[in-house]
Write a protein that holds these residues in place. Structure first.
Motif, PDB file in Angstrom:
ATOM      1  N   ARG A   1     -11.758   0.804 -11.215  1.00 15.68           N
ATOM      2  CA  ARG A   1     -10.464   0.387 -11.966  1.00 15.68           C
ATOM      3  C   ARG A   1     -10.431   1.034 -13.426  1.00 15.68           C
ATOM      4  O   ARG A   1      -9.083   1.139 -13.780  1.00 15.68           O
ATOM      5  CB  ARG A   1     -10.636  -1.012 -12.216  1.00 15.68           C
ATOM      6  CG  ARG A   1     -11.440  -1.866 -13.120  1.00 15.68           C
ATOM      7  CD  ARG A   1     -11.487  -3.143 -13.276  1.00 15.68           C
ATOM      8  NE  ARG A   1     -12.375  -3.672 -14.164  1.00 15.68           N
ATOM      9  CZ  ARG A   1     -12.754  -4.873 -14.453  1.00 15.68           C
ATOM     10  NH1 ARG A   1     -12.562  -5.569 -13.239  1.00 15.68           N
ATOM     11  NH2 ARG A   1     -13.745  -5.255 -15.379  1.00 15.68           N
TER      12      ARG A   1
ATOM     13  N   ILE B   1      -7.178   9.835 -10.927  1.00 17.83           N
ATOM     14  CA  ILE B   1      -7.235   8.499 -10.335  1.00 17.83           C
ATOM     15  C   ILE B   1      -8.403   8.079  -9.885  1.00 17.83           C
ATOM     16  O   ILE B   1      -8.672   6.808  -9.442  1.00 17.83           O
ATOM     17  CB  ILE B   1      -6.094   8.239  -9.619  1.00 17.83           C
ATOM     18  CG1 ILE B   1      -4.615   8.667 -10.268  1.00 17.83           C
ATOM     19  CG2 ILE B   1      -5.884   6.809  -9.216  1.00 17.83           C
ATOM     20  CD1 ILE B   1      -3.474   8.482  -9.387  1.00 17.83           C
ATOM     21  N   SER B   2      -9.215   8.957  -9.146  1.00 12.52           N
ATOM     22  CA  SER B   2     -10.419   8.556  -8.339  1.00 12.52           C
ATOM     23  C   SER B   2     -11.731   9.202  -8.916  1.00 12.52           C
ATOM     24  O   SER B   2     -11.595  10.395  -9.460  1.00 12.52           O
ATOM     25  CB  SER B   2     -10.119   8.956  -6.936  1.00 12.52           C
ATOM     26  OG  SER B   2     -11.382   9.086  -6.301  1.00 12.52           O
TER      27      SER B   2
ATOM     28  N   ILE C   1      -8.298   4.363 -12.610  1.00 16.38           N
ATOM     29  CA  ILE C   1      -6.933   3.899 -12.285  1.00 16.38           C
ATOM     30  C   ILE C   1      -6.052   3.624 -13.558  1.00 16.38           C
ATOM     31  O   ILE C   1      -5.324   3.999 -13.840  1.00 16.38           O
ATOM     32  CB  ILE C   1      -7.076   2.697 -11.343  1.00 16.38           C
ATOM     33  CG1 ILE C   1      -7.492   3.196  -9.957  1.00 16.38           C
ATOM     34  CG2 ILE C   1      -5.382   2.374 -11.043  1.00 16.38           C
ATOM     35  CD1 ILE C   1      -7.500   1.839  -8.810  1.00 16.38           C
TER      36      ILE C   1
ATOM     37  N   LEU D   1      -4.136   6.702 -13.946  1.00 16.67           N
ATOM     38  CA  LEU D   1      -2.829   6.611 -13.342  1.00 16.67           C
ATOM     39  C   LEU D   1      -1.537   6.939 -14.370  1.00 16.67           C
ATOM     40  O   LEU D   1      -0.884   8.129 -14.089  1.00 16.67           O
ATOM     41  CB  LEU D   1      -2.707   5.330 -12.747  1.00 16.67           C
ATOM     42  CG  LEU D   1      -1.127   4.976 -12.068  1.00 16.67           C
ATOM     43  CD1 LEU D   1      -0.944   5.832 -10.942  1.00 16.67           C
ATOM     44  CD2 LEU D   1      -1.197   3.540 -11.560  1.00 16.67           C
TER      45      LEU D   1
END
Length: 573
Positions: free
Chosen positions: A546, A526-527, A549, A553
């Motif tokens: 983003r 996610i990062s 993400i 995610l």
């Protein structure tokens, strides 16, 4: 009293890991040193942790991988990757990367492939680089040696009295997460940015120009000088001595010596050259800005965490930095004050001496137009790969321990000149040794002093109604959160003692809990900052947070669901 002291040490460690930017190696070393000074552990026991067999195996694998990177295997795989549709290219890239990562260091695999991917003429690098990083992470879960996390968790388990893991103990679960991961990535490909040559989005490089005393810009406003209407460039800041002027207005007057900071497309540099007395390249030698090169800073660079001014970049590399990019992050201050991070993209105006420097491939993982890899001949490549496969095979069948085989192989590679001693010094993972050796000692202390049992008792009170499976889920989620916020190895170190004590508290097999820690510590999607390979492709692919993400995610959720379903079937409670 021992529990109280150790609790204080562990709380300080956790707070510093989350709230400061202090290197994790210093924090873990400081924690185990404090434990020694307070009498929690004797010197001999503390030092013995750094000679843990799993840690030694990990170090040897990293050093042997230097030779594997030089083989023709990577280049041959890379040549076939870009052929076909985007989905086929990603699947071929993913499977190849996962295979390589299951036996060698995944950071080295990504570093070796970035150049090939960035120079692909078939597909935009932004469509390939993030899948490259994710599949390298997924591939690392396939075997005991695929990722440092698996070896570290194995070290923790052995120290806790469990039997060591087999080479393929992780494989069934790893294959399941690789399969669902590849499907998820291919489905989500349409959401990745297409930062290709025809992309209308401005690539946000960070450029700097100095106003010379003789410049016609001096004494006139930004608007009068025409600095507000530049195509694909935006005047973001003015640095005037020690003062930073942000949110520059059209009425702001330009003074002699001002440093103008622009954000925008590197191809717009020639536009700035039309302004009289605006010096884009600061160097005692004139640079030809029509022959710029792009480089990506390596994770092995000596200069990480240091400012460009501190390292005297122009003197070190005979090149001037005229632009810098870190994903889509908004950098502040002059270029000279930017602290380098792995994955930073730099635009250089090089002199002819730049290309002759011997340390280019240590400092950069990518240089446009230049192959950084030192390739072995086909015969030598085949010999290296066959030798490595033999060592692995002898270990799998229990004929020769992996550590012994790797020691012999590394010695032979050094004697034959395939690996140079300076290369070993440069690649020796001293920080990893410091973190893992210290973490093993802290984990043992948490178990031996009963602190882990106290923590598990509290968790049993909270999770008792949910049974072992509920506790298993809680440990996995805790490890995943730690992994995204700190490092994967630190996450494993903090979670393992609690996981082991929880299993003991429930009176069940600790293996599924330990596996939850291992797979949770590899779940960094996610990062860009949670895992080294994610950071390496951040600027190279011109990604935004983003993007991680958007793709990471769903991948993290599906990965987690798969792990939580498959582990209890493969390793029953």
């Amino acid at each position: 009293m021992e529990q109280v002291i150790l609790t204080g040490i562990m709380l300080a460690l956790i707070v510093c890991l989350f709230a400061t930017r202090i290197n994790a190696a210093w924090l873990f070393t400081g924690a185990i040193a404090t434990s020694y000074l307070t009498g929690l552990i004797d010197l001999e026991s503390m030092l013995a942790n750094y000679a843990n067999p799993s840690l030694i195996t990990l170090v040897l694998l990293i050093l042997v991988s230097i030779a594997i990177e030089k083989t023709t295997l990577v280049s041959k795989l890379a040549q076939s990757m870009a052929q076909g549709s985007l989905t086929k290219a990603v699947l071929k890239l993913g499977l190849s990367t996962a295979f390589l990562s299951s036996f060698t260091n995944n950071t080295a695999v990504v570093a070796s492939l970035i150049t090939k991917v960035k120079e692909s003429k078939t597909h935009a690098p932004s469509k390939l680089l993030l899948p490259l990083s994710y599949t390298a992470i997924l591939g690392g879960t396939l075997t005991l040696i695929g990722t440092s996390t698996n070896l570290i968790v194995n070290g923790f388990a052995v120290e806790a009295g469990m039997a060591p893991f087999g080479f393929f103990d992780f494989t069934l679960v790893g294959l399941a997460v690789l399969a669902v991961g590849l499907v998820t990535i291919t489905i989500m490909l349409k959401y990745l940015p297409d930062n290709g040559k025809n992309d209308d989005e401005v690539v946000p490089f960070y450029l700097e120009g100095r106003v010379e005393p003789s410049s016609k810009l001096v004494g006139r406003t930004v608007e009068e000088n025409g600095l507000r209407d530049l195509k694909d460039l935006f005047l973001a800041e003015i640095i005037r001595g020690e003062r930073r002027i942000c949110a520059v207005t059209p009425q702001q007057e330009i003074l002699s010596g001002d440093v103008l900071l622009f954000v925008g497309d590197i191809n717009s540099v020639p536009l700035l050259q039309r302004f009289d007395g605006l010096k884009i390249v600061h160097d005692k030698h004139e640079k030809d800005v029509e022959h710029l090169v792009e480089v990506v800073v390596s994770q092995s660079s000596r200069f990480l965490g240091k400012t460009i001014k501190e390292i005297r970049f122009r003197e070190q590399f005979h090149a001037a930095i005229i632009a810098i990019r870190r994903g889509h992050d908004r950098l502040q201050g002059g270029i000279g004050q930017v602290k380098l991070q792995a994955g930073d993209s730099l635009i250089l105006a090089p002199s002819s001496d730049f290309y002759a420097l011997p340390n280019l491939k240590r400092e950069f993982v990518y240089i446009s137009g230049l192959d950084l890899q030192a390739h072995l001949s086909s015969n030598k490549s085949n010999t290296v790969l066959a030798s490595f496969a033999t060592v692995i095979g002898l270990s799998i069948f229990g004929i020769v321990p992996l550590v012994k085989g790797l020691i012999v192989l590394l010695g032979a590679l050094v004697l034959l000149g395939t690996i140079k001693v300076p290369e070993m010094k440069r690649r020796f993972p001293i920080e990893l040794v410091a973190i893992v050796g210290s973490a093993i000692g802290l984990a043992k202390l948490m178990i031996e002093t009963g602190l882990a049992a106290e923590i598990s008792s509290s968790l049993l009170w909270l999770l008792g109604d949910f049974g072992p499976y509920g506790a298993f889920i809680a440990i996995f989620v805790m490890t995943v959160v730690f992994t995204e916020l700190i490092t994967n190895n630190a996450a494993a170190a903090l979670s393992f003692p609690v996981a082991y004590a929880l299993a003991s508290g429930f009176g069940v097999n600790p293996l599924p809990f330990v596996m939850a820690v291992a797979f949770g510590a590899s779940a960094s999607f996610i990062s860009p900052f949670g895992y080294q390979t994610n950071l390496m492709v951040y600027s190279a692919g011109n990604y935004r947070i983003r993007d991680y993400i958007t793709i990471g995610l769903p991948l993290s959720l599906i990965y987690s669901a798969t792990v939580l379903i498959v582990i209890p079937f493969v390793f029953p409670f």
